[in-house]
Scaffold this motif. Structure first.
Motif, PDB file in Angstrom:
ATOM      1  N   ILE A  75       0.842  -1.311  -0.095  1.00  0.00           N
ATOM      2  CA  ILE A  75       0.064   0.080  -0.106  1.00  0.00           C
ATOM      3  C   ILE A  75       0.917   1.177  -0.121  1.00  0.00           C
ATOM      4  O   ILE A  75       0.140   2.242   0.177  1.00  0.00           O
ATOM      5  CB  ILE A  75      -0.953  -0.052   1.251  1.00  0.00           C
ATOM      6  CG1 ILE A  75      -0.213   0.169   2.612  1.00  0.00           C
ATOM      7  CG2 ILE A  75      -1.966  -1.285   1.306  1.00  0.00           C
ATOM      8  CD1 ILE A  75      -1.119   0.193   3.708  1.00  0.00           C
ATOM      9  N   ILE A  76       1.953   1.135  -0.414  1.00  0.00           N
ATOM     10  CA  ILE A  76       2.868   2.315  -0.352  1.00  0.00           C
ATOM     11  C   ILE A  76       2.380   3.439  -1.136  1.00  0.00           C
ATOM     12  O   ILE A  76       2.355   4.596  -0.819  1.00  0.00           O
ATOM     13  CB  ILE A  76       4.551   1.935  -0.973  1.00  0.00           C
ATOM     14  CG1 ILE A  76       5.218   1.422   0.284  1.00  0.00           C
ATOM     15  CG2 ILE A  76       5.240   3.072  -1.612  1.00  0.00           C
ATOM     16  CD1 ILE A  76       6.545   1.088   0.060  1.00  0.00           C
ATOM     17  N   PRO A  77       1.961   3.023  -2.320  1.00  0.00           N
ATOM     18  CA  PRO A  77       1.048   4.318  -3.137  1.00  0.00           C
ATOM     19  C   PRO A  77      -0.054   4.974  -2.534  1.00  0.00           C
ATOM     20  O   PRO A  77      -0.091   6.295  -2.714  1.00  0.00           O
ATOM     21  CB  PRO A  77       0.771   3.442  -4.565  1.00  0.00           C
ATOM     22  CG  PRO A  77       1.579   2.280  -4.525  1.00  0.00           C
ATOM     23  CD  PRO A  77       1.886   2.005  -3.352  1.00  0.00           C
ATOM     24  N   PHE A  78      -1.010   4.079  -1.978  1.00  0.00           N
ATOM     25  CA  PHE A  78      -1.848   4.556  -1.203  1.00  0.00           C
ATOM     26  C   PHE A  78      -1.399   5.446   0.091  1.00  0.00           C
ATOM     27  O   PHE A  78      -2.063   6.474   0.102  1.00  0.00           O
ATOM     28  CB  PHE A  78      -2.905   3.571  -0.639  1.00  0.00           C
ATOM     29  CG  PHE A  78      -3.787   3.897   0.145  1.00  0.00           C
ATOM     30  CD1 PHE A  78      -5.128   4.516  -0.553  1.00  0.00           C
ATOM     31  CD2 PHE A  78      -3.972   3.741   1.478  1.00  0.00           C
ATOM     32  CE1 PHE A  78      -6.096   5.006   0.409  1.00  0.00           C
ATOM     33  CE2 PHE A  78      -5.033   4.004   2.331  1.00  0.00           C
ATOM     34  CZ  PHE A  78      -6.175   4.773   1.626  1.00  0.00           C
ATOM     35  N   THR A  79      -0.278   5.049   0.715  1.00  0.00           N
ATOM     36  CA  THR A  79       0.155   5.728   1.885  1.00  0.00           C
ATOM     37  C   THR A  79       0.606   6.869   1.327  1.00  0.00           C
ATOM     38  O   THR A  79       0.253   8.186   2.015  1.00  0.00           O
ATOM     39  CB  THR A  79       1.125   5.007   2.460  1.00  0.00           C
ATOM     40  OG1 THR A  79       0.730   3.583   3.033  1.00  0.00           O
ATOM     41  CG2 THR A  79       1.782   5.794   3.693  1.00  0.00           C
ATOM     42  N   ARG A  80       1.455   7.137   0.195  1.00  0.00           N
ATOM     43  CA  ARG A  80       1.802   8.461  -0.281  1.00  0.00           C
ATOM     44  C   ARG A  80       0.733   9.272  -0.750  1.00  0.00           C
ATOM     45  O   ARG A  80       0.952  10.697  -0.374  1.00  0.00           O
ATOM     46  CB  ARG A  80       2.788   8.158  -1.394  1.00  0.00           C
ATOM     47  CG  ARG A  80       3.438   9.296  -2.047  1.00  0.00           C
ATOM     48  CD  ARG A  80       4.266   9.119  -3.120  1.00  0.00           C
ATOM     49  NE  ARG A  80       5.477   8.357  -2.910  1.00  0.00           N
ATOM     50  CZ  ARG A  80       5.631   7.254  -3.198  1.00  0.00           C
ATOM     51  NH1 ARG A  80       5.039   6.261  -3.851  1.00  0.00           N
ATOM     52  NH2 ARG A  80       6.800   6.527  -2.758  1.00  0.00           N
ATOM     53  N   LEU A  81      -0.213   8.638  -1.280  1.00  0.00           N
ATOM     54  CA  LEU A  81      -1.268   9.578  -1.840  1.00  0.00           C
ATOM     55  C   LEU A  81      -2.195  10.000  -0.538  1.00  0.00           C
ATOM     56  O   LEU A  81      -2.488  11.495  -0.533  1.00  0.00           O
ATOM     57  CB  LEU A  81      -2.560   8.884  -2.532  1.00  0.00           C
ATOM     58  CG  LEU A  81      -3.436   9.335  -2.951  1.00  0.00           C
ATOM     59  CD1 LEU A  81      -3.283  10.396  -4.017  1.00  0.00           C
ATOM     60  CD2 LEU A  81      -4.814   8.243  -3.608  1.00  0.00           C
ATOM     61  N   LEU A  82      -2.109   9.555   0.494  1.00  0.00           N
ATOM     62  CA  LEU A  82      -3.010   9.878   1.754  1.00  0.00           C
ATOM     63  C   LEU A  82      -2.295  10.853   2.653  1.00  0.00           C
ATOM     64  O   LEU A  82      -2.803  11.873   3.062  1.00  0.00           O
ATOM     65  CB  LEU A  82      -3.365   8.510   2.574  1.00  0.00           C
ATOM     66  CG  LEU A  82      -4.423   8.564   3.600  1.00  0.00           C
ATOM     67  CD1 LEU A  82      -5.872   9.175   2.687  1.00  0.00           C
ATOM     68  CD2 LEU A  82      -4.758   7.734   4.429  1.00  0.00           C
ATOM     69  N   VAL A  83      -0.894  10.622   2.825  1.00  0.00           N
ATOM     70  CA  VAL A  83      -0.248  11.632   3.617  1.00  0.00           C
ATOM     71  C   VAL A  83       1.063  12.136   3.227  1.00  0.00           C
ATOM     72  O   VAL A  83       1.764  13.095   3.701  1.00  0.00           O
ATOM     73  CB  VAL A  83       0.063  10.795   5.102  1.00  0.00           C
ATOM     74  CG1 VAL A  83      -0.931  10.244   5.743  1.00  0.00           C
ATOM     75  CG2 VAL A  83       1.138   9.523   4.583  1.00  0.00           C
TER      76      VAL A  83
END
Length: 219
Positions: A75-83
């Motif tokens: 989920i690295i891409p999702f984490t970067r998108l979120l925070v």
């Protein structure tokens, strides 16, 4: 040297507490209603919806079966998108929260299913709406089990928080890897392990004490 180590340990401990506390709150906000729905949407139950239960149950099972370290990377891409970043304690909260939601959901489901069905039927016979049954009967009666489950969840999160240190998540795990393992300083590794053990023991003792306090059957 010892003063520097003490300062590093204090900062890392605060980071770990921050990650665990926020992840527990967010995970409970998402996992608690999901667990209640899993326990009450089966065939013949109060909020009958077998299709929802099958789909939600399958998603929860997939989430529980996925190794945490793989989830962190996936989920690295999702984490970067979120925070906006994948490094640091705030970024680590994202996988910690997502990793613990399925666990909390199953804990809540198990605790709710242990409530005496007779209490539920009595409440419904008196005209209580489903949300009233949940808030006035199910959750209060399941509270000791919920506390035990959340205690176990926090203990698990402490272990997860140490794992995210391997990918730059901060906290005690990060300190142990960067200053202990990579710099060949066994005293740092030992201090990190001792602090993690102490945190787990304190959380477990507090959870057990609180569960006994609220357990109506023990009064």
């Amino acid at each position: 040297m010892w003063s520097q180590l003490t300062s590093l340990l204090a900062a890392a401990t605060l980071e770990t507490l921050y990650m665990v506390a926020v992840a527990v709150v967010l995970g409970t906000i998402m996992g608690l209603p999901l667990g209640v729905l899993l326990a009450t949407t089966g065939r013949g139950e109060m909020l009958e919806s077998p299709a929802f239960q099958r789909i939600a149950g399958a998603i929860v099972n997939i989430g529980r079966s996925l190794p945490f370290i793989i989830l962190v990377v996936a989920i690295i891409p999702f984490t970067r998108l979120l925070v906006g970043t994948t490094i640091g304690t705030t970024a680590a909260i994202v996988p910690l929260t997502l990793g613990i939601v399925p666990f909390i959901a199953r804990v809540v489901e198990g605790a709710v299913r242990e409530v005496d069905p007779g209490l539920i039927e009595a409440a419904r016979a008196m005209g209580a709406r489903p949300w009233q049954v949940v808030t006035k009967v199910l959750l209060p009666e399941a509270l000791p089990g919920l506390i035990h489950g959340l205690t176990l969840t926090i203990v698990t999160l402490i272990g997860y928080s140490a794992m995210v240190g391997a990918v730059g998540g901060g906290g005690l795990g990060d300190l142990g890897i960067r200053y202990g393992y990579q710099r060949f300083r066994p005293e740092v590794m030992l201090a990190v392990v001792v602090l993690l053990v102490v945190m787990v023991q304190l959380v477990q003792a507090a959870g057990d004490h609180l569960a006994r306090r609220v357990n109506r059957r023990a009064r």
